[in-house]
Design a protein around this motif. Structure first.
Motif: not given
Length: 586
Positions: A221-237
């Motif tokens: 839930q970060s507002e930092d775009q770079q952190v958002q990209q990391v979250a999308m790449a690393t999240i385990d659904c």
């Protein structure tokens, strides 16, 4: 509607009741599942119990007001799904849902719906091959054909809902290899998300801690775009989600679809699920497909109108417990106050389940569910046997009393009670099929009391006949006169009983409602049987020489009292006449 002597022949009332009985049992044996057995409640049949443990973002105990609100919403959802005989109880910080039958999925479905939000879709990963294509929001005018393919058998998509194929331009072009390093994000959060050995992945949902929720928020839930990209790449659904139901609606969210095939970057919530006023499913005959229609309250409707007008061609995600349930594409602006349609490759069941999710989907708390456990019906069956034995003894005593006190008229009472019981049984079977009504111990108590009231109506009728005979009338003339007086009392008594049952049903909950329902049902059947069976039978009996004999109908003692009164009156009249004669002679 009350019959009067000389108007309609009593046999026609008996014929009408026979037709009603034939219709009821024709529906029992020739429609539906054709099983001549009523559905039983959990105390008689057994069932499944699921315990929902309330979770708050800071780990504190939930308020009783929030638990009560959640209980009311889930209870409403139970009613909306037609799951009769279920109970939703508060036990400490938990909600305990109990559902009759051996289908544990029903109990799980009732508790799976928690916090629902509508968020704009900022970007998303491309769904894997074979996933269904896009659902559409709004009435699909000029909709582009979707390359939709059915979900394969065994697909993990909950409730059979489709998930959208994305516009490639909406997918963030940044490859995972170019994403910022993990040192730019909180390591513990990433570990909590990706490491199979971490407690967040191996523990049950109830064991997720406030620290793990905080770490997941920092990453997803970060507002930092770079952190958002990391979250999308690393999240385990496929891993347990520590953020489930605990996301902050005011912040962006990285979330998986419920089938785990897509990852979305979503903006802050625009509409809370509690602003959805209603949702329903239906079949669009023009486009030959199922769709879900929903309406918002006034505030939500205005928000949705502004959002759809400014975001045509984009997607809006319906998120449930931090998962994307559906992400339809906006095809056109929706005017304030108008309904919105969600279309896609729905089945009838999938559309119905999505409508129920949207309609009853927003709870004030998030819950972690325990394993479903089986509830035994042993105690209930033992109580049922004891209750039926007590009821049978009471019924036999009533019949013996009627036979001793009313002689042959007691047989008419027995016949009327048997017909009333058969009618009630058939109706209970049909109600089990049509509205999922389940019979429990409390309901059986209501039936026994209601049948007792039916016998009481017979007593009122017979006593009115005795009153007429005491006044010197014959059995044949006493029956219609006694019925005219008795029916007002019978209707008044049953009206009071029905009103009491209705008030109890509205104000009570759980098994007490079952008691009130069966009591009201037997009250209605009582009126039906007394008017269409008992009165015509007694009327026909009064026209029979055999039944008119005082030794047969049990009215001999009353007839003797009437004769004694007539003799006394004659003696009194003769005495007065002699006294008058002597007075005139003097």
């Amino acid at each position: 509607m009350a019959p009067s002597s000389g108007s309609v022949h009593p046999s026609r009332y008996l014929a009408l009741f026979g037709v009603l009985m034939a219709v009821v049992y024709a529906l029992v044996f020739f429609t539906g599942d054709k099983s001549p057995e009523p559905k039983l409640g959990i105390d008689l049949e057994g069932g499944t119990r699921v315990t929902l443990t309330a979770r708050t973002p800071d780990g504190s105990a939930p308020s009783q007001d929030s638990l009560k609100q959640a209980q009311q919403i889930i209870t409403t959802r139970v009613d909306g799904l037609g799951v009769a005989g279920s109970e939703v109880l508060i036990d400490g910080d938990n909600l305990v849902i109990t559902v009759p039958g051996d289908d544990s999925s029903q109990a799980r479905t009732l508790g799976q719906t928690a916090r629902l939000f509508i968020r704009p879709v900022i970007s998303a990963t491309q769904p894997s091959a074979g996933q269904p294509a896009a659902g559409t929001a709004e009435t699909p005018t000029g909709e582009q054909p979707a390359a939709e393919t059915p979900a394969p058998a065994g697909d993990a998509v909950p409730q059979g809902r489709p998930f959208p194929a994305q516009d490639p331009s909406a997918v963030d072009p940044t490859p995972a290899s170019e994403a910022p390093s993990a040192t730019q994000t909180p390591d513990p959060a990433a570990t909590a998300t990706d490491d199979p050995a971490a407690p967040a992945s191996t523990g049950t949902e109830a064991e997720q801690t406030a620290d793990q929720i905080t770490e997941a928020k920092a990453l997803r839930q970060s507002e930092d775009q770079q952190v958002q990209q990391v979250a999308m790449a690393t999240i385990d659904c496929n891993a347990p989600d520590p953020l489930q139901g605990n996301d902050d609606p005011a912040l962006p969210l990285v979330a998986c679809s419920t089938d785990g095939a897509s990852v979305y970057l979503l903006g802050p919530s625009i509409i809370d699920g509690q602003q959805i006023a209603d949702a329903s499913s239906g079949f669009n005959s023009q486009q030959s497909r199922h769709e879900v229609s929903l309406t918002f309250d006034s505030e939500g409707s205005n928000t949705w109108a502004q959002f759809t007008g400014a975001n045509i061609g984009k997607q809006a995600a319906f998120t449930l417990d931090s998962k994307v349930v559906s992400a339809p594409q906006i095809q056109g602006a929706t005017p304030a106050g108008s309904a919105t349609s969600i279309t896609g490759q729905f089945t009838a069941q999938g559309a119905t389940e999505l409508a129920n999710t949207l309609k009853y989907g927003s709870l004030p708390l998030s819950f972690a569910s325990s394993e479903a456990e089986t509830v035994s019906a042993t105690l209930g069956l033992a109580s049922l046997q004891a209750g039926l034995l007590a009821g049978a003894i009471g019924l036999v005593l009533v019949l013996v009393y009627c036979l001793v006190y009313y002689r042959a008229l007691g047989f008419l009472t027995a016949l009327s009670l048997i017909l009333a019981g058969l009618m009630v049984y058939g109706i209970l079977v049909l109600l089990g099929r049509w509205i999922n009504f389940t019979l429990d111990l409390a309901g059986i108590a209501g039936l026994i009391i209601g049948i007792g009231m039916t016998a009481d109506s017979f007593v009122v009728f017979f006593e009115r006949i005795k009153d007429e005979i005491r006044e010197g009338r014959s059995f044949r003339s006493a029956v219609p006169r006694g019925w005219t007086r008795a029916r007002k009392t019978i209707l008044s008594g049953n009206a009071v009983s029905f009103i009491a049952a209705a008030v109890l049903y509205v104000l009570a909950a759980g098994q007490v409602q079952g008691f009130a329902f069966t009591l009201g049902l037997t009250t209605i059947i009582d009126v039906l049987v007394v008017f269409l069976v008992t009165w015509p039978l007694v009327n026909l009996a009064s026209r029979s020489k055999f039944w008119s004999k005082p030794g047969v109908n049990g009215l001999g003692a009353v007839a003797e009292i009437a004769q004694e009164r007539r003799r006394a009156a004659a003696r009194t009249t003769a005495g007065k006449s002699a006294a008058d004669a002597s007075t005139k002679g003097a």
